[in-house]
Motif scaffolding. Structure first.
Motif, PDB file in Angstrom:
ATOM      1  N   ASP A 132       7.241  25.994  -1.944  1.00  0.00           N
ATOM      2  CA  ASP A 132       6.244  27.050  -2.162  1.00  0.00           C
ATOM      3  C   ASP A 132       5.016  26.475  -2.862  1.00  0.00           C
ATOM      4  N   TRP A 133       5.260  25.545  -3.784  1.00  0.00           N
ATOM      5  CA  TRP A 133       4.150  24.866  -4.456  1.00  0.00           C
ATOM      6  C   TRP A 133       3.275  24.143  -3.431  1.00  0.00           C
ATOM      7  N   MET A 134       3.908  23.443  -2.516  1.00  0.00           N
ATOM      8  CA  MET A 134       3.159  22.717  -1.484  1.00  0.00           C
ATOM      9  C   MET A 134       2.298  23.673  -0.657  1.00  0.00           C
ATOM     10  N   MET A 135       2.829  24.865  -0.421  1.00  0.00           N
ATOM     11  CA  MET A 135       2.100  25.831   0.399  1.00  0.00           C
ATOM     12  C   MET A 135       0.830  26.347  -0.293  1.00  0.00           C
ATOM     13  N   LEU A 136       0.710  26.099  -1.585  1.00  0.00           N
ATOM     14  CA  LEU A 136      -0.534  26.473  -2.265  1.00  0.00           C
ATOM     15  C   LEU A 136      -1.698  25.590  -1.829  1.00  0.00           C
ATOM     16  N   PHE A 137      -1.363  24.421  -1.294  1.00  0.00           N
ATOM     17  CA  PHE A 137      -2.413  23.482  -0.900  1.00  0.00           C
ATOM     18  C   PHE A 137      -2.960  23.844   0.473  1.00  0.00           C
ATOM     19  N   ALA A 138      -4.275  23.664   0.648  1.00  0.00           N
ATOM     20  CA  ALA A 138      -4.889  23.822   1.970  1.00  0.00           C
ATOM     21  C   ALA A 138      -4.325  22.740   2.893  1.00  0.00           C
ATOM     22  N   GLU A 139      -4.465  22.947   4.187  1.00  0.00           N
ATOM     23  CA  GLU A 139      -3.953  21.952   5.158  1.00  0.00           C
ATOM     24  C   GLU A 139      -4.571  20.581   4.892  1.00  0.00           C
ATOM     25  N   ASP A 140      -5.821  20.557   4.423  1.00  0.00           N
ATOM     26  CA  ASP A 140      -6.488  19.285   4.123  1.00  0.00           C
ATOM     27  C   ASP A 140      -6.428  18.971   2.621  1.00  0.00           C
ATOM     28  N   GLY A 141      -5.522  19.625   1.926  1.00  0.00           N
ATOM     29  CA  GLY A 141      -5.435  19.467   0.474  1.00  0.00           C
ATOM     30  C   GLY A 141      -4.786  18.148   0.065  1.00  0.00           C
ATOM     31  N   THR A 142      -5.163  17.685  -1.143  1.00  0.00           N
ATOM     32  CA  THR A 142      -4.553  16.458  -1.673  1.00  0.00           C
ATOM     33  C   THR A 142      -4.138  16.660  -3.132  1.00  0.00           C
ATOM     34  N   TYR A 143      -3.141  15.902  -3.516  1.00  0.00           N
ATOM     35  CA  TYR A 143      -2.623  15.912  -4.882  1.00  0.00           C
ATOM     36  C   TYR A 143      -2.727  14.490  -5.408  1.00  0.00           C
ATOM     37  N   TRP A 144      -3.482  14.314  -6.484  1.00  0.00           N
ATOM     38  CA  TRP A 144      -3.795  12.957  -6.941  1.00  0.00           C
ATOM     39  C   TRP A 144      -3.541  12.825  -8.438  1.00  0.00           C
ATOM     40  N   VAL A 145      -2.742  11.826  -8.821  1.00  0.00           N
ATOM     41  CA  VAL A 145      -2.563  11.467 -10.227  1.00  0.00           C
ATOM     42  C   VAL A 145      -2.953   9.995 -10.371  1.00  0.00           C
ATOM     43  N   PRO A 146      -4.168   9.728 -10.850  1.00  0.00           N
ATOM     44  CA  PRO A 146      -4.650   8.342 -10.962  1.00  0.00           C
ATOM     45  C   PRO A 146      -3.781   7.497 -11.907  1.00  0.00           C
ATOM     46  N   ALA A 147      -3.896   6.176 -11.745  1.00  0.00           N
ATOM     47  CA  ALA A 147      -3.119   5.259 -12.580  1.00  0.00           C
ATOM     48  C   ALA A 147      -3.986   4.551 -13.613  1.00  0.00           C
ATOM     49  N   VAL A 148      -5.292   4.833 -13.620  1.00  0.00           N
ATOM     50  CA  VAL A 148      -6.172   4.345 -14.698  1.00  0.00           C
ATOM     51  C   VAL A 148      -7.124   5.470 -15.094  1.00  0.00           C
ATOM     52  N   PRO A 149      -7.613   5.457 -16.349  1.00  0.00           N
ATOM     53  CA  PRO A 149      -8.569   6.489 -16.761  1.00  0.00           C
ATOM     54  C   PRO A 149      -9.848   6.395 -15.919  1.00  0.00           C
ATOM     55  N   ASP A 150     -10.448   7.516 -15.630  1.00  0.00           N
ATOM     56  CA  ASP A 150     -11.712   7.570 -14.885  1.00  0.00           C
ATOM     57  C   ASP A 150     -11.646   6.862 -13.532  1.00  0.00           C
ATOM     58  N   GLN A 151     -10.501   6.866 -12.915  1.00  0.00           N
ATOM     59  CA  GLN A 151     -10.382   6.181 -11.620  1.00  0.00           C
ATOM     60  C   GLN A 151     -11.368   6.787 -10.617  1.00  0.00           C
ATOM     61  N   GLN A 152     -12.124   5.915  -9.965  1.00  0.00           N
ATOM     62  CA  GLN A 152     -13.193   6.383  -9.082  1.00  0.00           C
ATOM     63  C   GLN A 152     -12.683   6.838  -7.724  1.00  0.00           C
ATOM     64  N   SER A 153     -11.657   6.146  -7.235  1.00  0.00           N
ATOM     65  CA  SER A 153     -11.211   6.434  -5.871  1.00  0.00           C
ATOM     66  C   SER A 153      -9.700   6.262  -5.760  1.00  0.00           C
ATOM     67  N   PRO A 154      -9.059   7.110  -4.960  1.00  0.00           N
ATOM     68  CA  PRO A 154      -7.634   6.908  -4.719  1.00  0.00           C
ATOM     69  C   PRO A 154      -7.385   5.859  -3.633  1.00  0.00           C
ATOM     70  N   LEU A 193       2.460  13.625   3.295  1.00  0.00           N
ATOM     71  CA  LEU A 193       3.271  12.922   2.301  1.00  0.00           C
ATOM     72  C   LEU A 193       3.954  13.912   1.369  1.00  0.00           C
ATOM     73  N   MET A 194       3.221  14.990   1.068  1.00  0.00           N
ATOM     74  CA  MET A 194       3.788  16.011   0.190  1.00  0.00           C
ATOM     75  C   MET A 194       5.067  16.577   0.795  1.00  0.00           C
ATOM     76  N   LYS A 195       5.040  16.717   2.111  1.00  0.00           N
ATOM     77  CA  LYS A 195       6.221  17.266   2.783  1.00  0.00           C
ATOM     78  C   LYS A 195       7.391  16.283   2.672  1.00  0.00           C
ATOM     79  N   THR A 196       7.117  14.992   2.864  1.00  0.00           N
ATOM     80  CA  THR A 196       8.174  13.988   2.699  1.00  0.00           C
ATOM     81  C   THR A 196       8.709  14.039   1.263  1.00  0.00           C
ATOM     82  N   ARG A 197       7.784  14.216   0.313  1.00  0.00           N
ATOM     83  CA  ARG A 197       8.199  14.281  -1.094  1.00  0.00           C
ATOM     84  C   ARG A 197       9.097  15.496  -1.338  1.00  0.00           C
ATOM     85  N   VAL A 198       8.701  16.628  -0.779  1.00  0.00           N
ATOM     86  CA  VAL A 198       9.476  17.855  -0.994  1.00  0.00           C
ATOM     87  C   VAL A 198      10.828  17.762  -0.281  1.00  0.00           C
ATOM     88  N   ASP A 199      10.826  17.214   0.945  1.00  0.00           N
ATOM     89  CA  ASP A 199      12.110  17.015   1.648  1.00  0.00           C
ATOM     90  C   ASP A 199      13.062  16.210   0.770  1.00  0.00           C
TER      91      ASP A 199
END
Ligand code: FES
Ligand SMILES: [Fe+2]
Lengths: 433, 163
Positions: free
Chosen positions: B31-53, B66-72
């Protein structure tokens, strides 16, 4: 095990088993720091992490803090990160740039080759004070191969060539994939820690036996893992769902050892020839332009899955990365994973690799997290004193020579590679420093 | 006369963030995944102020696939790193809503604290998160969620559940 007499240590390793104290005894861990990590050739970093004079990174070799930096003459220096005055760690940042390395405590300043250049209030120094004698200690031996920098904290022992030589081909396998023939470790890193012994991660690197079980959560109902490589439409077949057993491609996969504790596993046959995506196809074109079609095909034929360069690093050939294993305590280990940029490859190809490595090997990944859980549980299980031995006997006696590769070959679901690691371990551990 | 800037009612955004946190705490990952738009992304950077994923490693960088694979995987019975499962409590506050841009998307900043308990161990994650939200009927869809953990470049024990 405080004194670590050779015969006492030898009793911990038998042909197909290892005594549990090898993973749990804090005194043995101290001995490992002394006899392995203060002696062996260890991977320190990659030259691309310090491209310009004054660039540095800091890390630890065993427990000892070191600086790897680029000096003005272009050389890569491996210096002990310990002020020669009263012992403070000189450089505190993980990476940076400086023309002088200045200690925070009393301001002694060192050049990027470790020479002491400035001592504040010099009139306090005694008559015969010789700055030359107070440079930062240097790793006695440093060796580099295609950008991979290794150091030994001991003046004597097997040469760089003796130790790394047999694994050069595995480094080549990776570096040759870069159209410019060069790699860069400049895409950040994944860092994780676990409450378990460092050797648990080391043994796991070449373990093809655990995949269908340890990574069950990544395998779909058709027995296939998700795609882990740019250009693949799906991942490897892991389980034969009808027979409910490990898929043939994993059962047939081979592993190899070449002495010194090193080893590697051969790759599975991932939809060969069918690998394609806009990014991969563009990359392939660049590679063909540089090295010709025949050589490009050779380079792109997956040969290696994982390679272990004993005792602290591995190279993964599938979703490419370099992994460094750092012991912290007998039951605590830190692992760093560096994505690799193939210099000369189109950005999209490198971005694809970085993206898939997030999925497989970040601290929040789908693959590595289940491995970490296995390491933690192994450490807990090994507290049991009624079963003293860890079994590593799979395939014992089935090893055979591979004359083409100048190696010894076994099945990758066997434990030949683990036995080889303990042979090397004994070699270091039996000998007092 | 000053231009009249219509005050943004923070309540619906706050409600949305609380709802999202509740789904995560209830382990309703699909259900959480369904909150995201079809083109939605979830990003947790690995450095402060990361400019790009794209050109740097990240802790999480999932598109919907990928979110679907994660949820599966999170729903898989043999996910060892969730045996036993994590229990979490999210707290979301210090919410700042910026007016919608040309695309009609809102930028919502908030501070998030997640306490996680699993297998006899409790730990804390904290940081600032940014949601880009798109109106979708009465509610919103997440176009991008970015979480900047204060310890993003530290060494982590295995993480299994999204922040
Ligand atoms: S300890 Fe470094 S200057 Fe005194
Ligand atoms: Fe694994």
């Amino acid at each position: 095990m405080r004194n670590g007499h050779a015969d006492q240590i030898a009793r911990l390793i038998e042909p197909g088993r290892v005594h549990r104290s090898v993973y749990t005894d804090p005194d043995l861990f101290e001995l490992e720091l002394e006899r392995i990590f203060s002696r062996a050739w260890l991977f320190v970093g990659h030259a691309s992490q310090v491209p310009e004079p004054g660039d540095y990174i800091t890390t630890e070799l065993g427990r000892q803090p070191v600086i790897m930096c680029r000096h003005r003459d272009g050389s890569v220096q491996v210096l002990l990160n310990r002020c020669t005055h009263r012992g403070a760690k000189v450089v505190n940042e993980r990476k940076g740039h400086a023309s002088r390395l200045v200690c925070c405590y009393h301001g002694w300043a060192y050049d990027t080759d470790g020479r002491l250049v400035t001592v504040p209030v010099p009139e306090g120094c005694g008559e015969g004070f010789d700055k030359e004698a107070f440079g930062l200690a240097r790793a006695p031996r440093v060796g580099e191969y295609r950008g991979f920098v290794f150091a030994s904290l001991a003046a004597g022992g097997p040469s760089f060539e003796d130790h790394i030589g047999p694994m050069k081909g595995n480094i080549d396998d990776l570096v040759d994939r870069a159209p410019d023939g060069e790699l860069a470790l400049d895409a950040g890193m994944h860092r994780y820690v676990y409450n378990g012994n460092w050797k648990l991660q080391l043994e796991n690197v070449l373990d093809s036996y655990h995949v269908p079980f340890g990574h069950a959560s990544t395998v779909n109902k058709d027995g296939v893992q998700f795609a882990r490589r740019e250009g693949d439409s799906k991942g490897a077949a892991v389980i034969e769902t009808k027979k409910k057993e490990t898929a043939g491609s994993w059962r047939d996969r081979k592993s190899f050892i070449v002495g010194n504790g090193h080893g590697w596993t051969s790759n599975t046959t991932l939809d060969d020839g069918k690998r394609s995506s806009p990014a991969f196809d563009a990359y392939k074109r660049v590679l063909v332009d540089k090295v010709g079609a025949e050589r490009a095909n050779e380079i792109l034929t997956p040969r290696l899955h994982n390679s272990l360069i004993y005792p602290n690093m591995s190279i993964m050939g599938l979703n490419i990365h370099v992994r460094v294993i750092k012991p912290i305590a007998v039951d605590r280990t830190e692992v760093t994973i560096y994505p690799i940029r193939l210099c000369g490859a189109p950005d999209a190809m490198n971005f694809g690799n970085i993206r898939l490595l997030n999925v497989t090997h970040s601290a929040a990944s789908f693959v590595q997290t289940d491995d970490l859980e296995s390491f933690v549980r192994a450490q807990k299980g090994l507290q049991s004193s009624l079963t003293d031995w860890v079994d590593i006997s799979r395939g014992l006696g089935d090893e055979e020579p591979d004359r083409d590769l100048n190696a010894t070959r076994g099945l990758a679901t066997h434990e030949m590679v683990v036995r080889a690691q303990y042979k090397a371990w004994l070699g270091y551990m039996r000998e007092a420093a | 006369m000053d231009a009249v800037v219509p005050a943004i009612d923070r309540a619906p955004f706050e409600q949305f963030l609380i709802h999202e946190a509740a789904l995560l705490d209830a382990r309703r990952f699909r259900d959480w995944m369904m909150l995201f738009a079809e083109d939605g992304t979830y990003w947790v950077p690995a450095v402060p102020d990361q400019q790009s994923p794209l050109n740097q490693a990240s802790l999480f960088y999932d598109d919907r696939e990928l979110m679907k694979t994660r949820v599966d995987r999170l729903e898989h019975p043999r996910i060892h790193v969730q045996t036993p499962p994590s229990r979490t409590a999210h707290l979301v506050g210090n919410i700042v809503v910026e007016p919608s841009d040309a695309n009609g998307e809102f930028a919502v900043g908030s501070t998030v604290i997640m306490v996680e308990y699993r297998d006899d161990t409790q730990r804390v994650f904290a940081g600032r998160q940014q949601h880009r939200l798109r109106r979708d009927g009465e509610g919103f869809r997440i176009v991008q969620k970015r979480v900047d953990l204060i310890n993003c470049d530290g060494a982590f024990e295995a993480m299994a559940v999204p922040i």
